[in-house]
Write an enzyme that holds these catalytic residues in place. Structure first.
Site, PDB file in Angstrom:
ATOM      1  N   SER A  42      19.757  -5.712  47.230  1.00 19.03           N
ATOM      2  CA  SER A  42      19.953  -6.690  47.441  1.00 19.03           C
ATOM      3  C   SER A  42      19.775  -6.924  49.104  1.00 19.03           C
ATOM      4  O   SER A  42      19.907  -6.350  49.664  1.00 19.03           O
ATOM      5  CB  SER A  42      21.569  -7.086  47.140  1.00 19.03           C
ATOM      6  OG  SER A  42      21.972  -7.023  46.086  1.00 19.03           O
ATOM      7  N   GLU A  53      32.573  -1.792  48.491  1.00 19.83           N
ATOM      8  CA  GLU A  53      32.057  -2.902  48.028  1.00 19.83           C
ATOM      9  C   GLU A  53      32.873  -3.418  46.765  1.00 19.83           C
ATOM     10  O   GLU A  53      32.840  -4.655  46.763  1.00 19.83           O
ATOM     11  CB  GLU A  53      30.722  -1.989  47.604  1.00 19.83           C
ATOM     12  CG  GLU A  53      30.001  -3.302  46.923  1.00 19.83           C
ATOM     13  CD  GLU A  53      28.706  -2.813  46.337  1.00 19.83           C
ATOM     14  OE1 GLU A  53      28.417  -1.595  46.453  1.00 19.83           O
ATOM     15  OE2 GLU A  53      27.706  -3.724  45.628  1.00 19.83           O
TER      16      GLU A  53
END
Ligand SMILES: Cc1cc2nc3c(=O)[nH]c(=O)nc-3n(C[C@H](O)[C@H](O)[C@H](O)COP(=O)(O)OP(=O)(O)OC[C@H]3O[C@@H](n4cnc5c(N)ncnc54)[C@H](O)[C@@H]3O)c2cc1C
Length: 276
Positions: free
Chosen positions: A45, A128
């Site tokens: 990402s 995360e």
């Protein structure tokens, strides 16, 4: 990172190592006071825009699985890095392939020692999955409220207001309650992390709950919107709810799939017997 002055990406997944992350093969060879990296990462990402990357590489030759790994800070402007965008179903260049061709990284950029890579990666992954999704969680509550408002104003094909449909009203009530529960869990996790220093496996519960709630909400939004839902242009701004629906699927994979979160919960939190 905390000041938001530099963008960071995460270079963990590879073509042969997603759920089975311990299968990574991207190599880091020690050469003097540098690590020379060769290989490929996948699904990175914001790789195209990131300034730095948390990069997981196999440093000990002949090592397997969780052993012999290192977690290093990679400057994404280093010579030898090539980033190629992958288009996903939301039609955005959000994820990338990253290629490393003799990329030289100072050994001083290693977090922990050679062999500590798995431990460091599990720690950053827990952030995360748990607190890293706080932004999405805050946005979720606003979105729940927005769908409730939409249901108050939108008529279904039958002519009834969507909010007067028992099934839709029940699902929206349930989703709002779940969203409040996730928020309470996150707040309690934050205070636990403060005393313990690092997040634990409970981050998987938060990720799983957040993901399933997001998906349930976008499914109700689809029913309330009817045919308008299908009007999706080429960007999230043209039809935010359609984007949310597509993005809710992304959330079930990115950061570790829902199946893997269920495995972690069964194994490390509930201590259920292993199937394999
Ligand atoms: C939008 C997006 C952004 C991402 N961003 C990043 C990033 O920034 N950095 C990064 O490193 N990675 C990133 N990823 C990668 C992501 O972590 C992996 O896609 C994910 O871990 C799944 O791996 P995989 O794609 O190889 O699928 P696979 O591991 O091949 O899994 C395929 C299917 O099999 C299921 N499965 C696999 N193993 C098991 C098992 N043991 N038990 C039950 N079911 C199983 C999975 O749940 C899945 O449904 C991103 C992915 C997406 C989609």
């Amino acid at each position: 990172i905390l000041k938001g002055e530099a963008l960071w990406s995460q270079g963990f997944s590879e073509p042969g190592a997603g759920s089975d992350l311990a299968n990574i093969v991207t190599k880091g060879e020690i050469d003097g006071d540098h690590l020379v990296v060769n290989g490929q990462k996948m699904w990175t990402s914001i790789g195209l825009y990131s300034d730095y990357q948390e990069l997981l590489v196999r440093v000990e030759p002949g090592s397997a699985r969780h052993k012999g790994l290192a977690w290093v800070i990679c400057d994404m402007k280093s010579p030898g890095i090539e980033v190629r965008p992958i288009k996903i179903m939301t039609n955005e260049n959000q994820v990338n392939m990253v290629y490393y061709d003799n990329v030289r990284i100072p050994l001083s950029n290693m977090v922990g020692k050679v062999g500590d890579g798995w431990k460091v990666a599990m720690s950053t992954l827990s952030f995360e999955r748990g607190t890293g999704f706080i932004g999405d969680q805050l946005a979720l509550l606003e979105k729940v409220q927005a769908v409730i408002e939409m249901a108050r104003k939108t008529r279904l094909e039958s002519g009834r207001l969507a909010i007067d449909d028992d099934d839709i009203a029940y699902r929206l009530g349930r989703i709002k309650a779940d969203t409040m529960a996730i928020r309470a869990m996150t707040l309690s996790a934050i205070s636990e992390i403060q005393s313990r220093g690092a997040p634990g496996s409970e981050a998987s519960i938060m990720k799983l709950l957040m993901t399933t709630t997001y998906k349930a909400l976008s499914e109700v939004a689809v029913e309330v919107m009817g045919w308008q839902f299908f009007e999706y242009g080429d960007h999230r701004s043209t039809n935010p709810w359609t984007y949310q629906f597509l993005y809710s699927w992304v959330l079930t994979i990115a950061g570790g799939s829902s199946e893997i979160q269920r495995e972690i919960i069964a194994d490390r939190i509930l201590n259920l017997p292993r199937a394999r």
